[in-house]
Write a protein that holds these residues in place. Structure first.
Motif, PDB file in Angstrom:
ATOM      1  N   PRO A 260       0.813  -1.222   0.000  1.00 28.89           N
ATOM      2  CA  PRO A 260       0.000   0.000   0.000  1.00 28.89           C
ATOM      3  C   PRO A 260       0.849   1.276   0.000  1.00 28.89           C
ATOM      4  N   ARG A 261       1.968   1.262   0.726  1.00 26.30           N
ATOM      5  CA  ARG A 261       2.835   2.452   0.760  1.00 26.30           C
ATOM      6  C   ARG A 261       3.326   2.805  -0.635  1.00 26.30           C
ATOM      7  N   GLY A 262       3.757   1.772  -1.384  1.00 30.58           N
ATOM      8  CA  GLY A 262       4.275   1.989  -2.737  1.00 30.58           C
ATOM      9  C   GLY A 262       3.188   2.558  -3.636  1.00 30.58           C
ATOM     10  N   VAL A 263       1.982   1.977  -3.537  1.00 32.57           N
ATOM     11  CA  VAL A 263       0.869   2.458  -4.360  1.00 32.57           C
ATOM     12  C   VAL A 263       0.581   3.920  -4.037  1.00 32.57           C
ATOM     13  N   ALA A 264       0.593   4.232  -2.733  1.00 26.98           N
ATOM     14  CA  ALA A 264       0.307   5.608  -2.312  1.00 26.98           C
ATOM     15  C   ALA A 264       1.357   6.566  -2.889  1.00 26.98           C
ATOM     16  N   MET A 265       2.630   6.165  -2.822  1.00 23.91           N
ATOM     17  CA  MET A 265       3.683   7.062  -3.295  1.00 23.91           C
ATOM     18  C   MET A 265       3.637   7.254  -4.802  1.00 23.91           C
ATOM     19  N   VAL A 266       3.426   6.166  -5.538  1.00 23.47           N
ATOM     20  CA  VAL A 266       3.352   6.310  -6.997  1.00 23.47           C
ATOM     21  C   VAL A 266       2.156   7.176  -7.365  1.00 23.47           C
TER      22      VAL A 266
END
Ligand code: C2E
Ligand code: CA
Ligand code: CA
Ligand code: CA
Length: 383
Positions: A324-330
């Motif tokens: 989820p963190r990666g999705v949020a950042m992208v």
């Protein structure tokens, strides 16, 4: 600076001494001599601004000559460790050259003084000499490969995610070494960057890219895809670069917006230079992309001042889309790119899931093994 005084006639160091330091001559004159078959023999007379006794310090061997003050002298001692540290950090090739010269000088000196004691034997190899010599070999092979046009330029497709259409390609150089096999571009480009060899390699790649655009046009590819070429630091520092690219394009009647230039974040350290490059490119209609965005340490700095047309998001962010963190950042980066009026290209897209998430987040382009590996021009034309 701290200096030591020597009276006229006084010995600074003697043949056979263990070295502790070298000296920089601030004032006065020094005579260097050695003993030849029992007789003193003058080797050199040194004056202000010259180094003294640096040889023994460099390879930590005993003094092969004596130094005596001819006049009252003032010398600045340079600690052995100070040299050793610089030498340890020096380019290994330069270090190997220096050590080879030193060995040769010492053996000439030993022959001169009639005591060929050991110096004529094979020079002792430092642990990293082999590495340095290998580098010299590899570099000369690379030069030859360039001359023989053995460097291949491959094209990796870049897909517009919404339409599924191949919008363009990134040019990636390949080197098949006759004995070593495939040498990674990351390795040989770095090697070429250490010398000016990167300039002719860069020009070669750019000329190949232009020729490939011509072939794509001749095969009737419409709209004509763009090709992005990677630039290295030395090319960016070359003030004639943009004009040379324009000459290549004009000679083939190609529109300048079909050639994109990629610069990596690590090269964006000199913002003024890149700013000039971007302004020059924009004045002639050539787009510039920020490569490997998200790696390195000054991530947002370049975007604050530099007007890139495209941002290439580093593969590490795409790998992080499984969290989820990666999705949020992208997602945030997609929004930022849009706000800056930049196209976003996701690099290293390997799975359908990744592309699906990128699609949902609104990222425009995808590049990676899912879309296609770097292909020869022949393979590209067959698609
Ligand atoms: P780059 O510009 O970031 O190029 C992308 C690299 O990622 C390429 O490696 C490409 O083959 C690889 N790649 C693409 N898709 C995927 C994927 O889905 N998964 C994985 N794991 N990797 C993928 P390559 O070709 O080894 O190039 C390495 C670097 O060498 C390039 O990184 C670029 O910085 C440099 N380079 C390559 N060609 C040139 C050139 O012509 N000039 C200059 N100056 N540098 C070049
Ligand atoms: Ca690139
Ligand atoms: Ca990249
Ligand atoms: Ca724009």
């Amino acid at each position: 600076p701290y200096s030591e005084l020597f009276k006229a006639g006084e010995l600074v160091f003697a043949e056979g001494d263990a070295p502790t330091c070298a000296y920089l001559i601030e004032a006065g004159r020094i005579e260097i001599s050695t003993t030849q078959l029992g007789e003193p023999r003058l080797l050199a007379e040194l004056g202000p601004g010259m180094l003294l006794g640096e040889m023994a310090v460099l390879d930590d061997s005993t003094r092969t000559a004596s130094a005596r003050a001819l006049t009252d002298c003032r010398l600045i001692p340079i600690d052995k460790a100070q040299f050793a540290e610089r030498l340890a950090h020096a380019d290994p090739v330069v270090r190997a050259l220096l050590m080879s010269q030193l060995t040769r000088y010492r053996s000439a000196l030993a022959r001169l003084t009639g005591e060929a004691d050991g110096f004529d034997a094979a020079p002792t190899m430092q642990p990293d000499d082999a590495y340095a010599l290998d580098k010299i070999r590899l570099e000369s092979d690379l030069r030859a490969a360039l001359d023989r046009k053995e460097l291949e330029v491959r094209l990796q497709p870049i897909e517009e995610i919404v339409s599924g259409r191949i919008a363009g390609y990134e040019a990636l150089v390949r080197w098949q070494h006759p004995e070593r096999g495939a040498v990674s571009p990351a390795e040989f480009i770095r090697l070429a960057e250490e010398t000016s060899l990167i300039v002719p390699i860069g020009d070669y790649v750019l000329a190949r890219v232009c020729d490939m655009l011509v072939e794509l046009r001749e095969r009737g590819r419409k709209p004509l895809p763009f090709i992005a070429a990677n630039l290295s630091g030395r090319q960016i520092d070359d003030p004639g670069l943009v004009q040379r690219i324009l000459d290549l394009l004009h000679a083939r009647d190609l529109p300048p917006d079909k050639l994109k230039l990629e610069v990596t974040e690590s090269l964006v350290m000199d913002h003024a230079r890149i700013g000039d490059l971007i302004a020059h490119c924009h004045s002639v209609g050539m787009p510039v992309a920020l490569d490997d965005f998200g790696t390195g340490y000054s991530n947002l700095g370049p975007l604050l001042t530099l007007n890139f047309d495209q941002i290439k998001l580093d593969a590490s962010f795409i790998k992080a889309l499984d969290r989820p963190r990666g999705v949020a950042m992208v997602g945030v980066i997609v929004g930022m790119a849009r706000a800056l009026d930049c196209d976003l290209v996701a690099e290293g897209v390997e799975t359908r899931e990744q592309r699906e998430i990128l699609h949902r987040l609104g990222c425009r382009y995808a590049q990676g093994w899912l879309v296609g590996k770097p292909l020869s021009l022949g393979d590209v034309l067959e698609h």
